[in-house]
Enzyme design. Structure first.
Site, PDB file in Angstrom:
ATOM      1  N   ASP A 192      39.737  28.589  42.127  1.00  0.00           N
ATOM      2  CA  ASP A 192      40.243  29.952  41.977  1.00  0.00           C
ATOM      3  C   ASP A 192      39.067  30.904  42.051  1.00  0.00           C
ATOM      4  OD1 ASP A 192      42.291  31.918  41.493  1.00  0.00           O
ATOM      5  OD2 ASP A 192      41.506  32.141  39.481  1.00  0.00           O
ATOM      6  N   SER A 193      39.345  32.150  42.360  1.00  0.00           N
ATOM      7  CA  SER A 193      38.298  33.159  42.380  1.00  0.00           C
ATOM      8  C   SER A 193      37.804  33.478  40.975  1.00  0.00           C
ATOM      9  CB  SER A 193      38.806  34.439  43.048  1.00  0.00           C
ATOM     10  OG  SER A 193      39.928  34.947  42.342  1.00  0.00           O
ATOM     11  N   CYS A 244      44.880  29.832  43.791  1.00  0.00           N
ATOM     12  CA  CYS A 244      44.624  31.261  43.878  1.00  0.00           C
ATOM     13  C   CYS A 244      45.536  31.794  44.969  1.00  0.00           C
ATOM     14  CB  CYS A 244      43.156  31.501  44.246  1.00  0.00           C
ATOM     15  SG  CYS A 244      42.731  33.214  44.645  1.00  0.00           S
ATOM     16  N   GLU A 250      41.519  40.135  32.150  1.00  0.00           N
ATOM     17  CA  GLU A 250      40.148  39.638  32.025  1.00  0.00           C
ATOM     18  C   GLU A 250      39.317  40.425  31.017  1.00  0.00           C
ATOM     19  OE1 GLU A 250      38.165  38.798  35.661  1.00  0.00           O
ATOM     20  OE2 GLU A 250      39.584  37.187  36.155  1.00  0.00           O
ATOM     21  N   CYS A 260      50.591  35.883  40.913  1.00  0.00           N
ATOM     22  CA  CYS A 260      49.160  35.904  40.603  1.00  0.00           C
ATOM     23  C   CYS A 260      48.987  35.038  39.367  1.00  0.00           C
ATOM     24  CB  CYS A 260      48.666  37.324  40.334  1.00  0.00           C
ATOM     25  SG  CYS A 260      46.959  37.389  39.721  1.00  0.00           S
ATOM     26  N   HIS A 281      46.976  35.109  37.013  1.00  0.00           N
ATOM     27  CA  HIS A 281      46.667  35.814  35.769  1.00  0.00           C
ATOM     28  C   HIS A 281      47.934  36.269  35.046  1.00  0.00           C
ATOM     29  CE1 HIS A 281      42.608  36.025  37.369  1.00  0.00           C
ATOM     30  NE2 HIS A 281      42.185  36.654  36.289  1.00  0.00           N
TER      31      HIS A 281
END
Length: 275
Positions: A11-12, A74, A159, A193, A195
């Site tokens: 993942d990024s 991702c 984040e 996504c 996240h």
């Protein structure tokens, strides 16, 4: 020493840990390497060419570590880089190597969750601009109407640890309202996504109670289990010591702290310097 031929999970940043967690819940026997390219995150705002180059570099690193199979956990990398890697790069890397993404396995089943065939996609700007979900879902469910909404502020909210605050409500509510302006009869929302599962409770506050909200982790885990069942040679080539290693291209201390939020338990990452 243990012979490691792990499954690579890329993942990024941190979001792919929500995918890894679900994969390990379904398939705990295998070895895994997780790499977060945090130093170059986020990928969602970068060009197709840049995402492709970054992702390919990381895929090559996984293969150098002995991984026969790499999962791009991702959405942006899956949308912008996977097809090119599969078509142009894998043929010269070796027939035994495989790279899989998370857009296709999600698209294969998401239509089954919708009663009225109206599905909303919440994703990063890069994933939305790629139109990957619209294209892939319509391959499997041509009768489904897919509407998308880019939510560029949501990843930073997660984040930076702001996703549980009242301040996050404004941005979450704003994008939910924009999505329903495009199609008020949506009955299923895909969090496209990795996240966004951390925002699921907040999202539920701003959608009708009868709307289904889908995260990708369990879907991807079930798809991988099916893939390995159908590809016995690949399954047999993966080492089974129940070991997991974590790498980040950025600060290890910060990665370990953030990773615990996404993964649900402590990790001890190593730093990787990509040239």
């Amino acid at each position: 020493m243990l012979t490691m031929r792990p499954i690579g999970v890329f993942d990024s940043g941190f979001g792919g840990l929500t995918i890894l967690k679900e994969i390990q819940a379904k398939l705990p026997q295998y070895d895994y390497i997780y790499l977060g390219d945090n130093a170059r995150a986020p990928y969602g705002t970068r060009s197709f060419e840049t995402v492709y180059q970054y992702t390919l570099q990381c895929v090559k690193w996984f293969f150098e570590q002995g991984c026969p199979l790499v999962i791009l956990a991702c959405n942006t990398a899956s949308a912008k880089a996977l097809r090119t890697i599969q078509q142009n790069d894998l043929p010269v890397m070796g027939e035994a190597k495989r790279v899989l993404g998370i857009v296709r396995p999600t698209s294969e089943v998401v239509g089954n969750y919708s009663s009225n065939k109206k599905i909303g996609i919440l994703a990063t700007k890069g994933t939305v601009l790629s139109n990957s979900y619209v294209i892939e879902i319509n391959k499997f469910f041509p009768e489904v109407e897919v509407v998308q909404e880019a939510c560029p502020i949501w990843v930073p909210l997660v984040e930076y640890g702001e996703y549980k605050t009242a301040g996050a409500d404004f941005f979450i509510k704003k994008h939910i309202e924009e999505l329903f302006k495009k199609q008020r009869n949506i009955d299923t929302i895909l969090l496209a996504c990795t996240h966004y599962p951390l925002l699921a409770k907040k999202i539920k506050e701003f959608v009708p109670v009868d709307v289904t909200i889908l995260s990708q982790g369990a879907i991807v885990a079930n798809s991988l289990r099916d893939y390995l069942h159908r590809h016995k040679q690949m399954e047999e080539s993966i080492s089974k010591n129940e070991k997991t290693m974590f790498y980040t291209t950025d600060d290890v201390t910060n990665f370990n702290y953030q990773a615990e939020i996404f993964y649900g338990k402590h990790v001890a990452a190593q730093q990787l310097h990509l040239s």
